[in-house]
Design an enzyme around this catalytic site. Structure first.
Site, PDB file in Angstrom:
ATOM      1  N   TYR A 100      48.438   1.314  16.677  1.00  0.00           N
ATOM      2  CA  TYR A 100      48.454   0.523  17.920  1.00  0.00           C
ATOM      3  C   TYR A 100      49.688  -0.359  17.942  1.00  0.00           C
ATOM      4  O   TYR A 100      49.989  -1.016  16.957  1.00  0.00           O
ATOM      5  CB  TYR A 100      47.200  -0.360  18.008  1.00  0.00           C
ATOM      6  CG  TYR A 100      46.398  -0.007  19.243  1.00  0.00           C
ATOM      7  CD1 TYR A 100      46.931  -0.275  20.501  1.00  0.00           C
ATOM      8  CD2 TYR A 100      45.165   0.615  19.157  1.00  0.00           C
ATOM      9  CE1 TYR A 100      46.230   0.085  21.644  1.00  0.00           C
ATOM     10  CE2 TYR A 100      44.459   0.970  20.294  1.00  0.00           C
ATOM     11  CZ  TYR A 100      45.006   0.703  21.535  1.00  0.00           C
ATOM     12  OH  TYR A 100      44.316   1.060  22.658  1.00  0.00           O
ATOM     13  N   GLU A 149      50.887  -2.340  21.066  1.00  0.00           N
ATOM     14  CA  GLU A 149      51.096  -2.963  22.382  1.00  0.00           C
ATOM     15  C   GLU A 149      52.238  -3.971  22.301  1.00  0.00           C
ATOM     16  O   GLU A 149      52.313  -4.761  21.359  1.00  0.00           O
ATOM     17  CB  GLU A 149      49.814  -3.676  22.831  1.00  0.00           C
ATOM     18  CG  GLU A 149      48.771  -2.699  23.348  1.00  0.00           C
ATOM     19  CD  GLU A 149      47.474  -3.397  23.730  1.00  0.00           C
ATOM     20  OE1 GLU A 149      47.222  -4.509  23.235  1.00  0.00           O
ATOM     21  OE2 GLU A 149      46.718  -2.820  24.514  1.00  0.00           O
ATOM     22  N   ASP A 159      65.432   9.545  40.517  1.00  0.00           N
ATOM     23  CA  ASP A 159      64.359  10.202  39.766  1.00  0.00           C
ATOM     24  C   ASP A 159      64.898  11.537  39.264  1.00  0.00           C
ATOM     25  O   ASP A 159      64.915  12.528  39.991  1.00  0.00           O
ATOM     26  CB  ASP A 159      63.146  10.397  40.686  1.00  0.00           C
ATOM     27  CG  ASP A 159      61.990  11.119  39.991  1.00  0.00           C
ATOM     28  OD1 ASP A 159      62.181  11.574  38.843  1.00  0.00           O
ATOM     29  OD2 ASP A 159      60.914  11.225  40.601  1.00  0.00           O
ATOM     30  N   THR A 173      61.433  12.556  33.138  1.00  0.00           N
ATOM     31  CA  THR A 173      60.462  13.066  32.176  1.00  0.00           C
ATOM     32  C   THR A 173      61.260  13.568  30.978  1.00  0.00           C
ATOM     33  O   THR A 173      62.436  13.921  31.097  1.00  0.00           O
ATOM     34  CB  THR A 173      59.651  14.248  32.728  1.00  0.00           C
ATOM     35  OG1 THR A 173      60.545  15.344  32.964  1.00  0.00           O
ATOM     36  CG2 THR A 173      58.936  13.903  34.016  1.00  0.00           C
ATOM     37  N   LYS A 176      60.931  18.327  30.604  1.00  0.00           N
ATOM     38  CA  LYS A 176      61.410  19.408  31.477  1.00  0.00           C
ATOM     39  C   LYS A 176      62.729  19.925  30.885  1.00  0.00           C
ATOM     40  O   LYS A 176      62.725  20.425  29.774  1.00  0.00           O
ATOM     41  CB  LYS A 176      61.495  18.919  32.922  1.00  0.00           C
ATOM     42  CG  LYS A 176      60.096  18.534  33.469  1.00  0.00           C
ATOM     43  CD  LYS A 176      60.099  18.051  34.913  1.00  0.00           C
ATOM     44  CE  LYS A 176      58.691  17.644  35.336  1.00  0.00           C
ATOM     45  NZ  LYS A 176      58.654  17.026  36.680  1.00  0.00           N
ATOM     46  N   ARG A 194      56.004  15.826  25.956  1.00  0.00           N
ATOM     47  CA  ARG A 194      55.571  15.396  27.290  1.00  0.00           C
ATOM     48  C   ARG A 194      55.681  13.878  27.359  1.00  0.00           C
ATOM     49  O   ARG A 194      55.194  13.173  26.467  1.00  0.00           O
ATOM     50  CB  ARG A 194      54.106  15.775  27.542  1.00  0.00           C
ATOM     51  CG  ARG A 194      53.770  17.228  27.344  1.00  0.00           C
ATOM     52  CD  ARG A 194      52.531  17.613  28.114  1.00  0.00           C
ATOM     53  NE  ARG A 194      52.860  17.625  29.521  1.00  0.00           N
ATOM     54  CZ  ARG A 194      53.565  18.594  30.110  1.00  0.00           C
ATOM     55  NH1 ARG A 194      53.996  19.626  29.422  1.00  0.00           N
ATOM     56  NH2 ARG A 194      53.854  18.518  31.385  1.00  0.00           N
TER      57      ARG A 194
END
Ligand SMILES: *Cc1c(COP(=O)(O)O)cnc(C)c1O
Length: 441
Positions: free
Chosen positions: A68, A70, A221, A247, A250, A256
């Site tokens: 974790y 954060e 984008d 992303t 791609k 991903r």
């Protein structure tokens, strides 16, 4: 050694990452084996997909999945993040160097999350965003009624110029007069450049000019073309845009996920919009895999790869046109080809084409084309891409073969034996071009 699929569908692969995926869960192992066979014995022509390297997959499957974290490096809410901080810093450093950006956020879980975080960082609810029309190539997060983005912000959409069959004055290109006119009329706070189904190069300069003219911010984008930009095959929007989102899975060929680049003045706002604004704990195993992909994308071999992706796509478009398909805008300049099926066969819809090609071992997706008379579920178009199979080693000649296999499958779509013959030819082509054999060469 290449992948061979026996009658039982069990692959006998030489050196592959497959061995490390065998779990003590028989049901899941069997499914992973089936998906391995599918990916390596059929053609992957979905423009948003690629084959990630074994190193990217190893990082994705690493021990970092347990942590974790954060917050951001040096400012975490939990202890034990000394190593994780270095991992995330490594990813951020590699990414800012790759694109020449001031600041990077590598935490977005996806491209959609990256876009929403930017809107949240830079805008108030109700502000106006000028973005590309969904049915002409824009993304869901560019204001689709089905997306939460359209409920929070006010979207105005620009489109492409009308179709023109004279190759000296191609149509179906981003209509910059329309962009300027809408910008002047609606005074958007943010202009979004970038598309999900558009086969031409998107020049950031005219978008910047229009944004400056109306005092708007510019977000580029680059979800689809980030890899082409990193490889130097497409113009880098970073010097022009206030924020660049993309992303990592791609054309960039990583795990991903999503990422955001921005000017220093927006860094704090962007970071707090991603966390705590939108997401909880970051996926540090995915961030490690992003770091691997950013390093791979900085190698000269990656530029050779992206140049080949574009060359293959141009050869593919020519070969498809020779088979009687109309290419939307008459050409491609990136990794995808948008095909209008109506001239090949007026009765053939995108939905039927996608299903027939699936049976022939050719994976594609139906897509609306500009001014499509059919619905988004049926469509008159097909979108195909070269990013994944270029990773597997296909070149111009093989893509010409793929075009003719597609045409045969679609002409003979009601003949099971013909589709089976195409499927066998596809399997032997895929056997000769296994991406995970290509990676180890
Ligand atoms: C793919 C894509 C996205 C979203 O990416 P996801 O990771 O699927 O959320 C956003 N914008 C554009 C233009 C895209 O093509």
């Amino acid at each position: 050694m290449s992948s061979r699929t026996s009658k039982k569908g069990i692959s006998t692969v030489g050196s592959s990452p497959f061995d490390s995926w065998i779990t003590n869960d028989e049901e899941l192992t069997s499914l992973l084996r089936q998906e391995w066979d599918r990916q390596t014995s059929t053609l992957q022509l979905i423009a948003s997909e690629n084959f990630a390297s074994p190193a990217v997959m190893a990082a994705t499957g690493s021990i970092l999945t347990n942590k974790y974290a954060e917050g951001y490096p040096g400012r975490r809410y939990y202890g034990g993040n000394q190593v994780v901080d270095e991992v995330e810093d490594l990813a951020r450093r590699r990414l800012t160097a790759l694109f020449g950006a001031d600041h990077a956020n590598v935490q977005p879980h996806s491209g959609a999350n990256a876009n929403v975080a930017v809107y949240q960082a830079l805008l108030e609810a109700g502000d106006t965003i000028l973005a590309m029309r969904l049915d002409q190539g824009g993304h869901l997060t560019h204001g689709s009624p089905a997306s939460m983005t359209s409920k929070i912000w006010n979207f105005v959409s620009y489109g492409v110029t009308p179709r023109c069959d004279d190759p000296s004055t191609p149509g179906e290109l981003i209509d910059f007069d329309n962009v300027r006119e809408l910008a002047l009329r609606h005074r958007p706070k943010l202009i979004v450049a970038g598309a999900t189904a558009y086969a031409r190069r998107i020049d950031p300069a005219p978008f910047r000019e229009i944004a400056d003219e109306v005092g708007a911010m510019l977000m580029f984008d680059s979800a689809h073309v980030a890899g082409l930009i990193a490889g130097g095959s497409h113009p880098n929007p970073v010097p022009y845009a206030d924020v660049v989102t993309f992303t990592t899975h791609k054309t960039l060929r990583g795990p991903r996920g999503g990422a955001i680049l921005c000017r220093e003045e927006y860094a704090k706002k962007i970071d707090s919009a991603v966390f705590p604004g939108q997401q909880g704990g970051p996926l540090e195993h995915a961030i490690a895999a992003k770091a691997v992909a950013f390093k791979e994308a900085a190698q000269p071999s990656f530029s050779q790869y992206t140049d080949q992706v574009v060359k293959n796509s141009i050869a593919f478009a020519h070969a498809l046109a020779r088979e009687g398909f109309r290419i939307v805008s008459g050409a491609t300049e990136n990794h995808m080809v948008l095909v209008d099926l109506r001239e090949f066969d007026a009765e053939l819809t995108g939905k039927v084409a996608q299903e027939a090609l699936d049976r022939a071992g050719i994976t594609t997706n139906r897509n609306t084309i500009p001014d499509d008379p059919r619905s988004a579920f049926i469509t008159s178009g097909l979108r195909v891409g070269t990013a994944a199979e270029t990773t597997a080693g296909l070149r111009e000649d093989e893509f010409a073969t793929v075009a003719s296999l597609m045409a045969t499958a679609l002409r003979e779509r009601d003949d099971d034996a013909a589709l089976e013959r195409v499927r066998n030819e596809v399997a032997s082509l895929c056997g000769a071009f296994n991406p995970y054999v290509t990676f180890t060469k």
